[in-house]
Scaffold this motif. Sequence first.
Motif, short mmCIF file in Angstrom:
data_model
loop_
_atom_site.label_atom_id
_atom_site.label_comp_id
_atom_site.label_asym_id
_atom_site.label_seq_id
_atom_site.Cartn_x
_atom_site.Cartn_y
_atom_site.Cartn_z
N SER A 26 0.81 -1.15 0.17
CA SER A 26 0.01 -0.05 -0.14
C SER A 26 1.02 1.17 -0.50
O SER A 26 1.14 1.23 0.97
N GLN A 27 0.76 2.15 -1.10
CA GLN A 27 1.94 3.30 -0.75
C GLN A 27 0.82 4.42 -2.24
O GLN A 27 -0.11 4.72 -2.34
N PRO A 28 1.78 5.40 -2.08
CA PRO A 28 1.06 6.40 -2.14
C PRO A 28 0.81 6.43 -3.83
O PRO A 28 1.76 5.51 -4.55
N GLU A 29 -0.57 7.18 -4.44
CA GLU A 29 -0.75 7.11 -5.69
C GLU A 29 0.38 7.72 -6.85
O GLU A 29 0.28 7.38 -8.02
N GLY A 79 -6.05 -9.24 -4.31
CA GLY A 79 -5.83 -9.16 -3.12
C GLY A 79 -5.02 -8.10 -2.72
O GLY A 79 -5.11 -6.88 -2.08
N SER A 80 -3.86 -7.75 -3.76
CA SER A 80 -3.07 -6.38 -3.76
C SER A 80 -3.43 -5.18 -3.77
O SER A 80 -4.75 -5.20 -4.32
N ILE A 81 -3.13 -4.48 -3.04
CA ILE A 81 -3.69 -2.36 -3.56
C ILE A 81 -2.93 -2.04 -3.81
O ILE A 81 -1.89 -1.91 -4.05
N THR A 82 -3.78 -1.07 -4.85
CA THR A 82 -3.43 0.84 -5.49
C THR A 82 -4.31 1.72 -5.00
O THR A 82 -5.34 0.86 -4.08
N ASN A 83 -3.79 2.10 -5.27
CA ASN A 83 -4.60 3.65 -5.00
C ASN A 83 -5.23 4.75 -6.51
O ASN A 83 -3.82 4.67 -6.93
N VAL A 84 -5.90 5.34 -6.16
CA VAL A 84 -5.86 6.38 -7.03
C VAL A 84 -6.68 7.74 -6.39
O VAL A 84 -7.46 7.90 -5.42
N ARG A 85 -6.08 8.53 -6.79
CA ARG A 85 -6.49 10.19 -6.51
C ARG A 85 -7.58 10.72 -6.83
O ARG A 85 -8.13 10.61 -8.24
#
Length: 321
Positions: free
Chosen positions: A127-130, A183-189
């Motif tokens: 889990s990291q910054p986008e 199940g691995s996680i990413t993120n978007v703004r």
Amino acid sequence: MDSLIPCGKDRYISINELMLHLKTYNLYYEGQNLQLRHREEEGEFIVEGLLNISWGLRRPIRLQMQDDNQRIRPPPSSSSWHSGCNLGAHGSVVKPSALPDIQITDVDAMADAEDPESGADVSDLKSQPEETPQLMRTRSDVGVRRRGNLRTPSEQRRIKRHRFSINGHFYNHKTSVFTPAYGSITNVRINSTMTTPQVLKLLLNKFKIENSAEEFALYIVHTSGEKQKLKATDYPLIARILQGPCEQVSKVFLMEKDQVEEVTYDVAQYIKFEMPVLKSFIQKLREEEDREVKKLMHKYTHLRVMIEQRLEEISESPATI
């Protein structure tokens, strides 16, 4: 009168109620980059921030060879590109305003970083910054091969031609089609005005995925087994806020449209029961059904007998003039 904010087709929530949910959300993520901000722009209330999305794909995805908008262009006539620096008119070194994102990775460094028994070309996803997107490949997508202690110069040149980094994740021509680890996680703004299709396109563009956004959908998956598909008119960030911040209760998953079926709350209650328990439920339901059938049969049999008796009485009585 309290203003209303759309949270889906023909569904609205008041700003006061949303603010209560938002306060709880930010308290949960206090001190982390997943806290959300809100503002008003031209009279519109907007919430913005990072949204965690888990990979739930069953089929491989395709990565682009290079960023469409990142090209290495010739420098202006007043300077030249040399070893990653601009040289001024008098030979002074001037830092470029922006370095290209496409970089050749060091082959030896890659060999040290990777498992010597594995051919994985993608670094582990956390889990990291986008700003630093990464994709983690499932082991089934990569062949296992043994490496020798030394590589010939021709082998090193060949590997360099086939391996480089795009926006933080490693791309390999031969393994550019792969499945992200489930199940691995990413993120978007994103913000609260963005609909589900817009969020999907933003996520695919972040990792330069060639697949069409029409192939995928976003689902809210609960630990109970309930799966709720976000409609095209839904707003994923609003949906996440209303569900609550704890990802041990529910997560937002990216999945294929044709691989997943929605699971209602009523059905989800029985998913985690063992088979003997489910069979006992079925047996009890059958017994209850049999009892109800017998009651109905007794009721209507008695009614039929009464009607037949009445008809006999009418037929035996003398006709009245």
